[in-house]
Every structure is written in structure tokens, then in C-alpha cells.
Design an enzyme around this catalytic site. Structure first.
Site, PDB file in Angstrom:
ATOM      1  N   ASP A   1       2.274 -25.525  20.243  1.00 56.03           N
ATOM      2  CA  ASP A   1       2.551 -25.889  18.859  1.00 56.03           C
ATOM      3  C   ASP A   1       4.050 -25.682  18.642  1.00 56.03           C
ATOM      4  O   ASP A   1       4.729 -25.065  19.474  1.00 56.03           O
ATOM      5  CB  ASP A   1       1.741 -25.026  17.886  1.00 56.03           C
ATOM      6  CG  ASP A   1       1.566 -25.686  16.515  1.00 56.03           C
ATOM      7  OD1 ASP A   1       0.499 -26.266  16.267  1.00 56.03           O
ATOM      8  OD2 ASP A   1       2.520 -25.624  15.711  1.00 56.03           O
TER       9      ASP A   1
ATOM     10  N   ASN B   1      -2.798 -34.092  22.019  1.00 56.51           N
ATOM     11  CA  ASN B   1      -3.259 -34.072  20.627  1.00 56.51           C
ATOM     12  C   ASN B   1      -2.126 -34.003  19.607  1.00 56.51           C
ATOM     13  O   ASN B   1      -2.317 -34.358  18.441  1.00 56.51           O
ATOM     14  CB  ASN B   1      -4.182 -32.867  20.433  1.00 56.51           C
ATOM     15  CG  ASN B   1      -4.552 -32.653  18.984  1.00 56.51           C
ATOM     16  OD1 ASN B   1      -5.359 -33.380  18.423  1.00 56.51           O
ATOM     17  ND2 ASN B   1      -3.938 -31.656  18.350  1.00 56.51           N
TER      18      ASN B   1
ATOM     19  N   THR C   1     -10.541 -32.760   8.468  1.00 53.84           N
ATOM     20  CA  THR C   1      -9.282 -32.049   8.669  1.00 53.84           C
ATOM     21  C   THR C   1      -8.486 -32.097   7.376  1.00 53.84           C
ATOM     22  O   THR C   1      -8.917 -32.699   6.380  1.00 53.84           O
ATOM     23  CB  THR C   1      -8.474 -32.700   9.800  1.00 53.84           C
ATOM     24  OG1 THR C   1      -8.133 -34.042   9.407  1.00 53.84           O
ATOM     25  CG2 THR C   1      -9.278 -32.747  11.097  1.00 53.84           C
TER      26      THR C   1
ATOM     27  N   TYR D   1       1.951 -44.762  12.550  1.00 53.00           N
ATOM     28  CA  TYR D   1       0.816 -44.046  13.147  1.00 53.00           C
ATOM     29  C   TYR D   1      -0.129 -45.009  13.856  1.00 53.00           C
ATOM     30  O   TYR D   1      -0.545 -44.771  14.999  1.00 53.00           O
ATOM     31  CB  TYR D   1       0.099 -43.284  12.044  1.00 53.00           C
ATOM     32  CG  TYR D   1      -1.100 -42.478  12.478  1.00 53.00           C
ATOM     33  CD1 TYR D   1      -0.932 -41.259  13.138  1.00 53.00           C
ATOM     34  CD2 TYR D   1      -2.385 -42.905  12.199  1.00 53.00           C
ATOM     35  CE1 TYR D   1      -2.041 -40.503  13.510  1.00 53.00           C
ATOM     36  CE2 TYR D   1      -3.497 -42.156  12.564  1.00 53.00           C
ATOM     37  CZ  TYR D   1      -3.311 -40.965  13.222  1.00 53.00           C
ATOM     38  OH  TYR D   1      -4.413 -40.222  13.594  1.00 53.00           O
TER      39      TYR D   1
ATOM     40  N   LYS E   1      -0.937 -45.074  17.845  1.00 52.39           N
ATOM     41  CA  LYS E   1      -2.290 -44.815  18.321  1.00 52.39           C
ATOM     42  C   LYS E   1      -2.854 -46.012  19.088  1.00 52.39           C
ATOM     43  O   LYS E   1      -3.648 -45.841  20.027  1.00 52.39           O
ATOM     44  CB  LYS E   1      -3.202 -44.442  17.153  1.00 52.39           C
ATOM     45  CG  LYS E   1      -2.888 -43.076  16.545  1.00 52.39           C
ATOM     46  CD  LYS E   1      -2.940 -41.956  17.572  1.00 52.39           C
ATOM     47  CE  LYS E   1      -2.917 -40.576  16.943  1.00 52.39           C
ATOM     48  NZ  LYS E   1      -2.916 -39.487  17.941  1.00 52.39           N
TER      49      LYS E   1
ATOM     50  N   LEU F   1      -7.759 -29.887  14.845  1.00 50.47           N
ATOM     51  CA  LEU F   1      -8.520 -30.429  15.961  1.00 50.47           C
ATOM     52  C   LEU F   1      -8.026 -29.891  17.299  1.00 50.47           C
ATOM     53  O   LEU F   1      -8.819 -29.587  18.192  1.00 50.47           O
ATOM     54  CB  LEU F   1      -8.431 -31.960  15.954  1.00 50.47           C
ATOM     55  CG  LEU F   1      -9.338 -32.683  14.950  1.00 50.47           C
ATOM     56  CD1 LEU F   1      -8.979 -34.163  14.878  1.00 50.47           C
ATOM     57  CD2 LEU F   1     -10.801 -32.522  15.322  1.00 50.47           C
TER      58      LEU F   1
END
Length: 303
Positions: free
Chosen positions: A36, A89, A189, A155, A159, A17
Site C-alpha cells: 500500500d 489490485n 466497498t 478507469y 480496466k 478488496l
């Protein structure tokens, strides 16, 4: 959508993404800093953007600490002269049920998702306020952060925290013309391909090149990376100057505005509530219509 003259940083954009977001921003005219932890992924992403006529530079860094955040902002300024857009991201997964999740599992995910969003947004906000021309912070959340998800304590918590930060920073940065929104994407993904109800359908679409079926694109709101990227471009643009403090979902054919938490039902008792009074009134009062929780299980349908 025209992003000519704008400069964006997209964390975790070497693949998936994040790469889609970086490519979409570059295609609209923005100069993009790709990030990255893998040098090869960064080089490949930068080359792909340039091959399509876009402008990009790369930074290899692990998101989480302040030094990495400042490197990303510094790269944008040194390479392209300014910073207008930040897309947070970068993320990792360490899925375990509660009783099997280790401290390291929890800390690693929170460090990248939550702390990484904080440190990068703080560095970007400092620069954008110095520039005095506003900016855009686009913080990537998830349906797991809105509803919870089995095996994703770390997670989901991170989030959910990201959405809370978006609301808070929208208040704090509004006078500087900086908008802050949470993106809630759903796309095919590597992670969603592991969901049993989705895996064979996605695999078949990839094999044949046929579009994903309507039940997946509409009912589940799941599509391709490209389906999600348009929202990032919109939120990065001047067209979204009045959109801030929102959690916005996108995937497949679905665009959605997530509700913020609010009181659903309220009852009053003179003098307050003791435990017995709450127990007596709960089922027929505020607890009569409890909220659901967890991401609903996919409901595949035949074409």
C-alpha cells in the site's frame, strides 16, 4: 484449497478488496507480501494476517513505476524465497465526465491501474520464468472495463486494457506454465456505497449484521469482500492450472465468465462497401441488433 509453500504479492492490499484477497491467500497457507502507499495501512494489514496465524510482510510503495514493481518481487524473494502469485489490485479513482476530465485525472488513473499492472506483471513474469515452476498472474479488472461507465473514461479504459493484457500474456506465458486471468469483482466497498440504489441497503446490512438481500446478491451480483476472495484463492491454486486467458466475474451469489469480443453480425458485398451502401444496409443488416453499453442501472426490489 491448499496454498502451502506458495508466495503471493497483492498490490493495494492495505484495505478493502486487496486486504480481503491477501487475508484469503494467507488463510489458505500462502506467504503474502502486502502493499500500500500508507505505512499504517500496511502495518495493520500485516498484523491482522499474522494474528490469524498467517505469514506476511509489507512493502510501502506507489504502484506504477518499474522500481516499485521490482521492489515487490524482491521482497517476496528475500522474505520467502520465491514468487508464485501476483494479484494486481492497486487502483485509484479520478471520476469526471469527458469534457471536465483533466490530463492529470486521466494520467494518474492509467498510471496506477494499467501501467502498474504492466510493470508488476512484467517483474513477476521475469522471476517466475527464472524459477521454472510456473505461476499465477491475477489481474483485477472491473465491469466498467467490460461495458463502460458514465464519468469513468480513465478507469474504464484502464480496466479494459487490463483484460486485453490478460489475453495477450496468457499466450506469451503459457509455455512457462504461468496462467493469466482477469478478475472482474463486484463487492460492497467504499466506492459502491456511493451508488444511491446500493447505499441505504448496504448501510442497513452493516448496521444490523443481516446479510444483503437476494436481489442485490443475485440480480446485481454484489456482496461482501469475502464473497469475492474465493475466486482469487482458486485462481492462485493448482486447481486452476488449466484456466488462463479468461475474464471471470464474481460478486454476491454470482460467478460469471465474461465473453471475449467477437464479430456478432457480418454482411458481404461484392467489390466492398461504400458509404451509401452501408447506410442503405445498416438498419436491416449488421446494425439491426446493436450492442448495449454502460453498466445497467441497479433495479432494487422490496424484500
Amino acid at each position: 484449497m491448499d496454498l502451502q509453500g506458495k508466495v503471493a504479492v497483492v498490490t493495494g492490499s492495505g484495505r478493502g478488496l486487496g486486504l480481503g484477497y491477501a487475508q484469503a491467500l494467507a488463510a489458505a497457507g500462502a506467504a503474502v507480501v502486502v502493499n500500500d502507499i500508507d505505512q499504517a495501512a500496511v502495518d495493520s494489514a500485516v498484523a491482522a494476517i499474522r494474528s490469524q496465524g498467517g505469514t506476511a510482510a509489507g512493502v510501502v510503495a506507489a504502484v506504477g513505476d518499474s522500481e516499485s514493481a521490482e521492489r515487490l518481487v524482491r521482497a517476496a524473494v528475500e522474505e520467502f524465497g520465491r514468487l508464485d502469485v501476483l494479484v494486481t489490485n492497486a487502483g485509484i479513482l479520478r471520476d469526471r465526465v469527458l469534457w471536465k476530465m483533466t490530463d492529470d485525472d486521466f494520467d494518474a488513473v492509467v498510471r496506477v491501474h494499467l501501467r502498474g499492472t504492466f510493470t508488476c506483471a512484467r517483474a513477476a513474469a521475469v522471476r517466475m520464468r527464472e524459477q521454472g515452476t510456473g505461476g499465477r498472474l491475477i489481474l483485477v479488472s472491473s465491469p466498467a472495463g467490460q461495458r463502460g461507465n458514465f464519468g469513468q473514461t480513465n478507469y474504464a479504459a484502464a480496466k479494459a486494457g487490463i483484460v486485453a493484457m490478460a489475453r495477450t500474456w496468457a499466450l506469451e506465458l503459457g509455455r512457462a506454465g504461468i496462467t493469466v486471468n482477469a478478475l472482474v469483482p463486484v463487492a460492497a466497498t467504499e466506492m459502491t456505497k456511493t451508488i444511491p440504489a446500493f447505499a441505504p441497503v448496504i448501510a442497513e446490512a452493516e448496521r444490523t449484521g443481516a446479510p444483503l438481500p437476494d436481489w442485490l446478491r443475485k440480480d446485481e451480483g454484489l456482496g461482501t469482500v469475502e464473497d469475492v476472495s474465493g475466486l482469487v484463492t482458486f485462481l492462485a491454486s493448482d486447481a486452476s492450472k488449466d484456466v488462463t486467458g479468461q475474464a471471470i466475474g464474481i460478486g454476491g451469489d454470482r460467478l460469471a465468465l465474461w465473453a471475449h469480443p467477437k464479430e456478432k453480425a457480418v454482411a458481404f458485398a461484392d467489390g466492398g462497401w461504400d458509404a451509401d451502401a452501408i447506410a442503405a444496409a445498416w438498419a436491416d443488416g449488421v446494425g439491426g441488433d446493436p450492442e448495449t453499453y454502460g453498466i445497467p442501472a441497479p433495479q432494487p426490489r422490496q424484500a
